[in-house]
Design a protein around this motif. Structure first.
Motif, PDB file in Angstrom:
ATOM      1  N   UNK A  67      86.135   8.686  24.641  1.00  0.00           N
ATOM      2  CA  UNK A  67      86.875   9.127  23.624  1.00  0.00           C
ATOM      3  C   UNK A  67      86.554   8.570  22.219  1.00  0.00           C
ATOM      4  N   UNK A  68      85.740   7.568  22.282  1.00  0.00           N
ATOM      5  CA  UNK A  68      85.285   6.920  21.035  1.00  0.00           C
ATOM      6  C   UNK A  68      83.651   7.132  20.666  1.00  0.00           C
ATOM      7  N   UNK A  69      82.734   6.955  21.564  1.00  0.00           N
ATOM      8  CA  UNK A  69      81.420   7.218  21.473  1.00  0.00           C
ATOM      9  C   UNK A  69      81.375   8.812  21.351  1.00  0.00           C
ATOM     10  N   UNK A  86      83.409  11.239  20.405  1.00  0.00           N
ATOM     11  CA  UNK A  86      84.374  11.963  19.687  1.00  0.00           C
ATOM     12  C   UNK A  86      83.914  13.189  18.911  1.00  0.00           C
TER      13      UNK A  86
END
Ligand code: FES
Ligand SMILES: [Fe+2]
Lengths: 167, 439
Positions: free
Chosen positions: B214-216, B218
């Motif tokens: 969900x972060x890398x 996105x």
């Protein structure tokens, strides 16, 4: 890459028109005007960077890139995200297009060969790529457009750092 | 190497943290090549790459170049790719077929089991050269074994058997192979070879990290969400769109999936997909033909059991990450403390309809391609971690997520408190310390 099929000399005007399209495409990529770049492609266009030398098709062997218009749009779109880590900052490129030749035409489409030397710079690293490229160009009401682009990198089979730009 | 005695190494691996030097110190990397990559079973290839006598492939074990051959008697040999005369490699092709290996330098000629067959101008090397020939073959890697077609080798003469080494993790290989109606898989579809400026551990840690997508990822999640929804008839782009969207699964999903580790640092995570087009075990009609073939070959009941396994990545520590769901296998080649190459292979399920293989190729392109929307962001982050861990301030890397909640589970496994537990990394470092401090 096929051999030159037409034995006749392509008309200067056709060659010049094809060349201008390829130059413009390269310039738009270097300027990072990706929406305009995408507009040069037909709705059914394919953009292909094979993984293997002489690769016959994109279905039985993986490709470094094999995109239809939808996937190209996703690539262009990804740059606009505030957390596109590998694309912020975007790589700066210099696409040098040369050896442009009309390879033949099959009715409505012109096959154009060229060579590409690309210098990429991002985060204190600079890389050079070389490729032979084949475009299929189609006459549309909007003008000459790219119906297919195939980029055969000289080092497609090499151990490569990530590629977050377009050839 | 005096700097890192066994006590110092032990002090650098704590239950919930490790010292940054384990990622950034070249002296530690050298020790890892001897004690970890020089001891563990390493995946070196697959039987289908060398089906016939005389077939070979070249790869690395740690940094050492090796040749994997199918010898005349049908056995698989793994040899160091180094001429016994003055050291040239004797073979540079990635794969091929030959009767013997001829050194390009002075013509020493080796059989496909490494034995020295012929030395030009032999008398010039002294009177007893003929007698010495038996000792001057290519160095054979002492242990070679295969599990369900996957080839393993160990540079150490002694150590646990492959079966002990794999333990419960062998079920992940079973999962991959059992999905083939004909009971076999084969390497096909080209090899992605991607590189990054970072330590080899980073990729193995990442593949069981359910917290990062969900972060890398996105940006690719969002770009795929903005794309047109998959529809009928299915387009080529749909696998990519679906997969990238799934990476944006809600945190509750990532938290809820299972994550397991085994001895020797291996581990695997359960599938996080809710899109039935990406999970054969869900009843999407796309897979009807495949299901039929599998049921025809192994029976309805057994097929249901095989397809009920929903496992995502598995790690064979220290050099392999693979998954049955889309038939991908990655071999990790550590080149330097801050330089790593990963080779990604695709597999064909023998006896499965062509569509299954096309899915594999499409999936490989979207997730493992060198220019993939997904992989490029992972690589960027590995390089940022490497950069951060060279900073002298701050010695520790925190691996405390889920610490205290790890619990023993069935079949000699341990399970993380949640799907985003850092248990797999803790388990990898526990194994790391055992290799690095063993006599
Ligand atoms: S180095 Fe191989 S024959 Fe001399
Ligand atoms: Fe990732």
């Amino acid at each position: 890459m096929g051999a030159i099929e037409s034995t006749g000399v392509a008309s200067d005007a056709a060659l010049r028109e094809a060349e201008q399209l390829l130059f413009r495409e390269a310039w738009l990529l270097d300027q990072h005007r990706l929406d305009e770049w995408l507009d040069l492609f037909t709705e059914d266009a394919t953009y292909w960077v094979p993984l293997e030398r002489g690769q016959l098709d994109p279905w039985n062997t993986s490709s470094i890139i094999f995109d239809d218009r939808t996937l190209l749009q996703i690539r262009v779109r990804q740059y606009t995200h505030p957390r596109a880590h590998a694309r912020l900052p975007a790589a700066r490129t210099c696409h040098q297009v040369g050896n442009v030749m009309i390879l033949g035409s099959d009715g409505s489409e012109l096959r154009v060969g060229s060579s590409l030397v690309l210098v990429e710079y991002r985060k204190e690293r600079q890389r050079v790529f070389g490729a032979s490229v084949e475009h299929r160009l189609r006459r549309t009401p909007a003008g000459l457009r790219v119906a297919a682009k195939r980029v055969d990198l000289v080092n497609s089979e090499a151990e490569l750092d990530g590629i977050a730009f377009l050839f | 190497m005096g700097m890192f005695g066994r006590e110092q190494l032990a002090m650098m691996v704590r239950p919930d943290r490790v010292h940054r030097a384990l990622y950034s110190d070249p002296a530690i990397f050298e020790l890892e090549m001897q004690r970890l990559f020089g001891r563990a079973w390493l995946v070196v290839g697959h039987e289908s790459q060398i089906p016939a006598a005389g077939d070979f492939l070249t790869t690395r074990m740690g940094r050492d170049p090796v040749i994997v051959t199918r010898h005349a008697d049908g056995t698989v040999k793994v040899m160091i790719n180094r001429c016994s005369h003055r050291g040239s490699t004797v073979c540079e092709d990635a794969r091929g077929h030959c009767a013997e290996f001829v050194c390009p330098y002075h013509g020493w000629t080796y059989r496909t089991d490494g034995s020295l067959r012929f030395v030009p101008l032999a008398h010039g090397y002294g009177r007893d050269v003929e007698r010495k020939k038996s000792e001057l073959g290519l160095v054979n890697v002492p242990r070679v074994e295969s599990y369900r077609g996957f080839l393993f080798a160990s540079l150490a003469a002694d150590g646990p058997t492959l079966s002990d080494f794999l333990g419960p993790l062998s079920s992940s290989f079973d999962d991959m192979v059992d999905r083939a109606p004909d009971g076999e898989v084969e390497v096909a579809g080209g090899v992605f070879k991607h590189a990054y400026h970072g330590n080899w551990k980073l990729v193995l840690e990442n593949h069981l990290d359910g917290l990062h997508p969900n972060y890398v990822h996105a940006s690719s999640v969002q770009a795929a969400r903005d794309a047109p929804d998959p529809a009928q008839p299915e387009r080529y782009a749909d696998i990519a769109i679906r997969q990238m969207r799934q990476n944006g699964a809600p945190e509750a999903i990532w938290e809820s999936i299972g994550i397991w580790t085994t001895d020797f640092g291996h581990g695997y995570m359960a599938d996080y997909h809710s899109d039935s087009r990406l999970v054969v075990g869900m009843d999407n009609p796309v897979f009807a033909g495949y299901r039929e073939r599998l049921e025809h070959k192994i029976g309805k009941e057994r097929a249901a059991k095989v397809l009920s396994v929903t496992r995502w990545n598995s790690i064979v520590y220290p050099n392999c990450s693979f998954m049955g769901q889309f038939r991908q296998l990655r071999i990790v080649h550590p080149l330097a403390v801050d330089r790593t190459i990963v080779y990604t292979y695709s597999f064909r399920l023998k006896g499965a309809p062509e569509q299954m293989y096309r899915d594999t190729i499409a999936f490989a392109n979207v997730v493992n391609g060198t220019a993939s929307w997904v992989l490029t962001d992972d690589l960027e982050v590995y390089e940022r971690v490497q950069k951060g861990l060279t900073a002298q301030a701050g010695d520790w890397v925190y691996l405390a997520r889920g610490y205290g909640g790890d619990a023993d589970d069935a079949g000699r496994t341990r399970r993380g408190a949640t799907g985003t537990s850092e248990l797999p990394i803790r388990s990898q470092f526990a194994a790391w310390l055992r290799y690095m401090t063993a006599e």
